[in-house]
Design a protein around this motif. Structure first.
Motif, PDB file in Angstrom:
ATOM      1  N   LEU A 193       1.002  -1.218  -0.002  1.00  0.00           N
ATOM      2  CA  LEU A 193      -0.038   0.095   0.036  1.00  0.00           C
ATOM      3  C   LEU A 193       0.934   1.199   0.005  1.00  0.00           C
ATOM      4  O   LEU A 193       1.890   1.211   0.705  1.00  0.00           O
ATOM      5  N   ASP A 194       0.217   2.274  -0.482  1.00  0.00           N
ATOM      6  CA  ASP A 194       1.106   3.334  -0.886  1.00  0.00           C
ATOM      7  C   ASP A 194       0.653   4.611   0.284  1.00  0.00           C
ATOM      8  O   ASP A 194       0.747   5.783  -0.047  1.00  0.00           O
ATOM      9  N   ARG A 195      -0.116   4.225   1.027  1.00  0.00           N
ATOM     10  CA  ARG A 195      -0.645   4.903   2.189  1.00  0.00           C
ATOM     11  C   ARG A 195      -0.929   4.567   3.629  1.00  0.00           C
ATOM     12  O   ARG A 195      -0.658   3.023   3.708  1.00  0.00           O
ATOM     13  N   PRO A 196      -1.074   5.260   4.732  1.00  0.00           N
ATOM     14  CA  PRO A 196      -0.955   4.694   5.913  1.00  0.00           C
ATOM     15  C   PRO A 196      -2.332   3.543   6.078  1.00  0.00           C
ATOM     16  O   PRO A 196      -3.388   3.699   5.230  1.00  0.00           O
ATOM     17  N   PHE A 197      -2.422   2.625   7.142  1.00  0.00           N
ATOM     18  CA  PHE A 197      -3.270   1.880   7.227  1.00  0.00           C
ATOM     19  C   PHE A 197      -3.578   1.618   8.862  1.00  0.00           C
ATOM     20  O   PHE A 197      -2.701   1.920   9.669  1.00  0.00           O
ATOM     21  N   CYS A 198      -4.639   1.178   9.010  1.00  0.00           N
ATOM     22  CA  CYS A 198      -4.954   0.530  10.469  1.00  0.00           C
ATOM     23  C   CYS A 198      -6.022  -0.646  10.484  1.00  0.00           C
ATOM     24  O   CYS A 198      -6.504  -0.952   9.678  1.00  0.00           O
ATOM     25  N   VAL A 199      -6.387  -0.931  11.687  1.00  0.00           N
ATOM     26  CA  VAL A 199      -7.283  -2.041  11.918  1.00  0.00           C
ATOM     27  C   VAL A 199      -8.537  -1.358  12.680  1.00  0.00           C
ATOM     28  O   VAL A 199      -8.302  -0.565  13.764  1.00  0.00           O
ATOM     29  N   ALA A 200      -9.796  -1.661  12.291  1.00  0.00           N
ATOM     30  CA  ALA A 200     -11.102  -1.266  13.134  1.00  0.00           C
ATOM     31  C   ALA A 200     -11.731  -2.206  13.208  1.00  0.00           C
ATOM     32  O   ALA A 200     -12.706  -2.515  12.239  1.00  0.00           O
ATOM     33  N   SER A 201     -12.220  -3.179  14.076  1.00  0.00           N
ATOM     34  CA  SER A 201     -12.779  -4.320  14.310  1.00  0.00           C
ATOM     35  C   SER A 201     -13.868  -4.304  15.201  1.00  0.00           C
ATOM     36  O   SER A 201     -13.819  -3.747  16.387  1.00  0.00           O
ATOM     37  N   SER A 202     -14.793  -5.244  15.135  1.00  0.00           N
ATOM     38  CA  SER A 202     -15.705  -5.391  16.263  1.00  0.00           C
ATOM     39  C   SER A 202     -15.543  -6.263  17.268  1.00  0.00           C
ATOM     40  O   SER A 202     -16.191  -6.059  18.196  1.00  0.00           O
TER      41      SER A 202
END
Length: 232
Positions: free
Chosen positions: A103-112
């Protein structure tokens, strides 16, 4: 750092069924537990009703149907059973590590899921170093998916405008939450709980689009280019 994120956007990953192939395990354990609570349901029913929903949301639905509350210790037993099964069976979604790194941009996790389960899943599959500390759980907001709160929290904490965010989701609840947050949603159907049945995959892809997914894909190898396409 914040300015860079806002310029390049942010990719927000769900965890279960997107990063880790956990849903078949969770669905099996949850169906067995709910039947034990007196709530008759099979694995297909858990898939259709509760995939992507927070535990609090599922419990609310079950308690309203049964007309009584579920014992907290029973829910704790279910969590322990799922985590124990993860220790033996859990694997990463094929190609996900390579896709995230491309990926060429930041990322994160958002989970239930609860934070402990998210980190346990990522640790077991070797993905935790990629995401720590950018991990967000439904326990951090009042309303879980399909409400947009969790995705909006992740964007705010990381300094990204919602309109510049791309959400990767396998569930109807998650796709609806991403759309409600004003984000671009990519629906993923490559988890084994969906991909193993061609009819289910086709049906679920249609449901994801109806819930707000701009595109649906089933191979993580396609993700980096899809993100670039929807953010041009």
């Amino acid at each position: 750092m914040t300015a860079a994120i806002m310029e390049r956007g942010l990719v927000i990953f769900d965890c279960d069924g997107v990063l880790v192939d956990s849903e078949p395990i969770s669905i099996r354990c949850t169906a067995a537990a709910l039947n034990g609570f007196g709530y008759p349901i099979d694995e297909d029913g858990v898939f259709d009703r509760f995939l992507g929903a927070s535990t609090a949301s599922m419990v609310k639905t079950v308690e309203e149907s049964l007309g009584r509350t579920l014992a907290p210790e029973a829910l704790d037993d279910l969590r322990r059973e799922i985590l124990a099964a993860f220790d033996v069976e859990l694997t990463a979604i094929p190609g996900v590590s390579e896709a995230v790194n491309a990926l060429d941009r930041p990322f994160c996790v958002a989970s239930s899921s609860i934070p402990e389960r998210i980190r346990h899943s990522l640790r077991l599959t070797g993905l935790l170093p990629l995401f720590e500390p950018a991990i967000f759980s439904a326990t951090m907001v009042v309303h879980g998916k399909p409400a947009p709160d969790l995705f909006l929290l992740a964007a705010k904490r990381l300094g990204a405008a919602p309109s510049e965010c791309v959400v990767i989701e396998d569930s109807i609840h998650g796709a609806a939450a991403g759309q409600a947050a004003g984000m671009v949603v990519l629906g993923f159907t490559g988890g084994s709980h969906i991909a193993r049945d061609p009819d289910r995959r086709e049906r679920h892809a249609w449901r994801l689009k109806r819930a707000g997914a701009a595109l649906v894909f089933d191979s993580m190898a396609d993700l980096p280019e899809l993100v670039r396409q929807v953010t041009r």
